[in-house]
Design a protein around this motif. Structure first.
Motif, PDB file in Angstrom:
ATOM      1  N   ILE A 102       0.840  -1.201   0.000  1.00 64.01           N
ATOM      2  CA  ILE A 102       0.000   0.000   0.000  1.00 64.01           C
ATOM      3  C   ILE A 102       0.873   1.248   0.000  1.00 64.01           C
ATOM      4  CG2 ILE A 102      -1.687   1.303   1.352  1.00 64.01           C
ATOM      5  CD1 ILE A 102      -2.750  -1.411   2.328  1.00 64.01           C
ATOM      6  N   ALA A 103       1.952   1.221   0.770  1.00 62.57           N
ATOM      7  CA  ALA A 103       2.875   2.369   0.792  1.00 62.57           C
ATOM      8  C   ALA A 103       3.499   2.578  -0.584  1.00 62.57           C
ATOM      9  CB  ALA A 103       3.951   2.146   1.842  1.00 62.57           C
TER      10      ALA A 103
ATOM     11  N   LEU B 197       9.587   1.850  -5.809  1.00 62.56           N
ATOM     12  CA  LEU B 197      10.096   0.562  -6.283  1.00 62.56           C
ATOM     13  C   LEU B 197      10.872  -0.170  -5.191  1.00 62.56           C
ATOM     14  CD1 LEU B 197      11.279   1.391  -9.907  1.00 62.56           C
ATOM     15  CD2 LEU B 197       9.434  -0.148  -9.228  1.00 62.56           C
ATOM     16  N   THR B 198      11.605   0.576  -4.380  1.00 61.89           N
ATOM     17  CA  THR B 198      12.328  -0.036  -3.269  1.00 61.89           C
ATOM     18  C   THR B 198      11.362  -0.627  -2.249  1.00 61.89           C
ATOM     19  OG1 THR B 198      14.123   1.550  -3.560  1.00 61.89           O
ATOM     20  CG2 THR B 198      14.030   0.386  -1.461  1.00 61.89           C
ATOM     21  N   VAL B 199      10.317   0.123  -1.925  1.00 66.62           N
ATOM     22  CA  VAL B 199       9.318  -0.369  -0.976  1.00 66.62           C
ATOM     23  C   VAL B 199       8.589  -1.579  -1.557  1.00 66.62           C
ATOM     24  CG1 VAL B 199       7.175   0.255   0.222  1.00 66.62           C
ATOM     25  CG2 VAL B 199       9.064   1.858   0.154  1.00 66.62           C
ATOM     26  N   LEU B 200       8.292  -1.553  -2.854  1.00 69.24           N
ATOM     27  CA  LEU B 200       7.639  -2.692  -3.494  1.00 69.24           C
ATOM     28  C   LEU B 200       8.539  -3.923  -3.497  1.00 69.24           C
ATOM     29  CD1 LEU B 200       5.110  -3.611  -5.002  1.00 69.24           C
ATOM     30  CD2 LEU B 200       6.228  -2.910  -7.114  1.00 69.24           C
TER      31      LEU B 200
ATOM     32  N   VAL C  29       9.483  -8.629   3.583  1.00 68.42           N
ATOM     33  CA  VAL C  29       9.841  -7.806   4.739  1.00 68.42           C
ATOM     34  C   VAL C  29       8.578  -7.121   5.249  1.00 68.42           C
ATOM     35  CG1 VAL C  29      11.176  -5.804   5.496  1.00 68.42           C
ATOM     36  CG2 VAL C  29      12.154  -7.438   3.886  1.00 68.42           C
ATOM     37  N   GLY C  30       8.355  -7.203   6.547  1.00 69.50           N
ATOM     38  CA  GLY C  30       7.223  -6.518   7.145  1.00 69.50           C
ATOM     39  C   GLY C  30       5.899  -7.240   7.022  1.00 69.50           C
ATOM     40  N   THR C  31       5.914  -8.519   6.716  1.00 71.51           N
ATOM     41  CA  THR C  31       4.657  -9.245   6.571  1.00 71.51           C
ATOM     42  C   THR C  31       4.073  -9.656   7.910  1.00 71.51           C
ATOM     43  OG1 THR C  31       5.849 -11.322   6.318  1.00 71.51           O
ATOM     44  CG2 THR C  31       5.264 -10.144   4.311  1.00 71.51           C
ATOM     45  N   GLY C  32       4.908  -9.745   8.926  1.00 71.19           N
ATOM     46  CA  GLY C  32       4.430 -10.130  10.235  1.00 71.19           C
ATOM     47  C   GLY C  32       4.425 -11.630  10.463  1.00 71.19           C
TER      48      GLY C  32
END
Length: 58
Positions: free
Chosen positions: A4-5, A37-40, A47-50
């Motif tokens: 989303i980010a 693109l880096t965040v994607l 990363v950050g999926t929990g």
């Protein structure tokens, strides 16, 4: 959440490019797109999926 980010960053980059908004050298549409693109890439990498890779099985 990182997906989303990335979508928000791509939308901001599109608005900067489409509206031809004058920004400083740091927040050009290309730089915002590269951050998106880096965040994607981080999202696709997991990363950050929990979800932890360690689980308790008995």
């Amino acid at each position: 959440m990182l997906g989303i980010a990335a979508a928000v960053l791509f939308f901001i980059a599109f608005l900067i490019n489409a509206a031809d908004i004058a920004t400083n050298d740091t927040f050009t549409s290309t730089n915002v797109m590269l951050i998106g693109l880096t965040v994607l890439a981080l999202h696709v990498a997991g990363v950050g999926t929990g979800w932890g890779s360690r689980s308790r099985r008995r």
